[in-house]
Design an enzyme around this catalytic site. Structure first.
Site, short mmCIF file in Angstrom:
data_model
loop_
_atom_site.label_atom_id
_atom_site.label_comp_id
_atom_site.label_asym_id
_atom_site.label_seq_id
_atom_site.Cartn_x
_atom_site.Cartn_y
_atom_site.Cartn_z
N ARG A 27 -21.88 -3.32 16.93
CA ARG A 27 -20.81 -3.08 17.12
C ARG A 27 -20.67 -2.62 18.20
NH1 ARG A 27 -16.63 -0.23 14.36
NH2 ARG A 27 -15.10 1.05 14.75
N GLY A 46 -18.81 19.17 6.10
CA GLY A 46 -20.52 18.42 6.55
C GLY A 46 -20.36 16.80 6.32
N LEU A 48 -21.09 13.78 4.41
CA LEU A 48 -21.20 13.85 3.01
C LEU A 48 -22.15 12.84 3.08
CD1 LEU A 48 -17.59 13.92 1.66
CD2 LEU A 48 -19.31 15.89 2.03
N GLY A 66 -24.84 3.78 10.05
CA GLY A 66 -24.48 5.08 9.93
C GLY A 66 -24.12 5.42 11.65
N GLU A 67 -23.85 4.76 12.31
CA GLU A 67 -24.00 5.19 14.07
C GLU A 67 -22.63 5.95 14.29
OE1 GLU A 67 -24.42 2.90 18.39
OE2 GLU A 67 -24.74 1.98 16.07
N ASN A 101 -22.01 -2.73 8.40
CA ASN A 101 -21.06 -3.03 9.17
C ASN A 101 -19.80 -3.48 8.65
OD1 ASN A 101 -21.21 -1.57 12.30
ND2 ASN A 101 -23.30 -1.82 11.80
N ARG A 104 -18.13 -2.84 5.46
CA ARG A 104 -17.02 -1.79 5.94
C ARG A 104 -15.67 -2.09 7.38
NH1 ARG A 104 -18.89 3.76 5.87
NH2 ARG A 104 -21.12 3.87 4.78
#
Length: 288
Positions: A27, A46, A48, A66-67, A101, A104
């Protein structure tokens, strides 16, 4: 600075400053508004789902997945972030980042195509094998990879409007054509759908040419036709058919009229000598 580790099912609370980007992150662009929305959600509820990292040296962890979550936490000026630490070979780490990525659906279609291409080369796998990993068909993978035929500047232009992936595929035959930029502008200006875009591209590549007029072989001297008709009428007279001719001429036309009495024609046609008929037919020239 001492690292206060809170181990919960292999999840550690790591200083954000220690986390470095993954060089294989597919990405390239992130929507600021989407990041703001994610940051607000994290502030209220928060984080999750922890990010995934792997150890890369003293006080250094390389991000695997998780960028967006990491960037959102940085916007909130958080000092630490929950992270799942994994121990993976470099190739597996890169593959996991790409797959995460892609699955998702958070990439634009050019980023996804580049991610798939990188995954194929990284793992040394075929399109079919990568398609199985991603839960997609081989034809879908092939179609996405074809998008990489667009030059980088045209990829940016397609995304800037933006046009859909199906629009991009419709424009793909022009990928190496100088008319591509103007074609994109035309599609936007006319607000064409995919089908209309496909028709437009087809017309550009295969313009319909006007049919060439058929050649007409014309005998310009009218006297040739007049002599032919005169011979035919003379033959009829010799055979007993009392044919009468009349020629009239005005500013636009030459009118040649032949009058044949019915009684004369029907009476004589049966007895007309064959040699006269043949002679009459042979005397008519082939003028075409």
């Amino acid at each position: 600075m001492l690292l206060k580790q809170k181990v919960i099912n292999r999840v550690l609370s790591l200083p954000i400053a220690w986390i470095v980007p993954n060089p294989n992150q597919p990405r390239q662009t992130f929507d600021p508004e989407k990041l703001d929305e994610l940051a607000i959600s994290i502030a209220q509820y928060g984080l999750l789902q922890p990010i995934t990292v792997q150890f890369a040296g003293k006080n250094r962890y390389e991000l695997i997945a998780g960028e967006r979550r990491l960037l959102a936490c940085r916007r909130l000026h958080m000092q630490e972030i929950p992270a799942l630490i994994m121990d993976l070979p470099q190739s597996d780490s890169a593959a996991l980042a790409l797959i995460e990525n892609i699955q998702r659906c958070s990439l634009n279609y050019f980023e996804e195509a580049r991610a798939i291409d990188n995954l194929i080369h990284l793992l040394g796998e075929t399109q079919q094998m990568v398609a199985k990993r991603l839960g997609k068909t081989q034809s879908t993978i092939a179609n996405k990879l074809r998008l990489l035929k667009f030059p980088p500047n045209m990829q940016e232009k397609l995304l800037s409007y933006p046009l859909t992936e199906r629009h991009a595929r419709a424009l793909l035959p022009l990928a190496s054509d100088d008319r591509l930029s103007a074609a994109i502008d035309m599609v936007i200006e006319k607000s064409w759908n995919v089908s209309q875009t496909e028709q437009y591209v087809e017309q550009l590549l295969h313009p319909q040419t006007e049919e060439k007029p058929k050649r007409l072989f014309i005998v310009k001297d009218l006297r040739i036709f007049m002599n032919t008709i005169k011979k035919a009428t003379d033959t009829m007279k010799q055979s007993g058919i009392n044919a009468k001719t009349e020629i009239k001429e005005d500013e636009e036309n030459v009118v040649y009229t032949i009058r044949i009495p019915k009684k004369s024609a029907y009476k004589s046609s049966a007895t007309m000598p064959v040699k006269h008929v043949c002679k009459s037919i042979e005397s008519i020239p082939d003028v075409i």
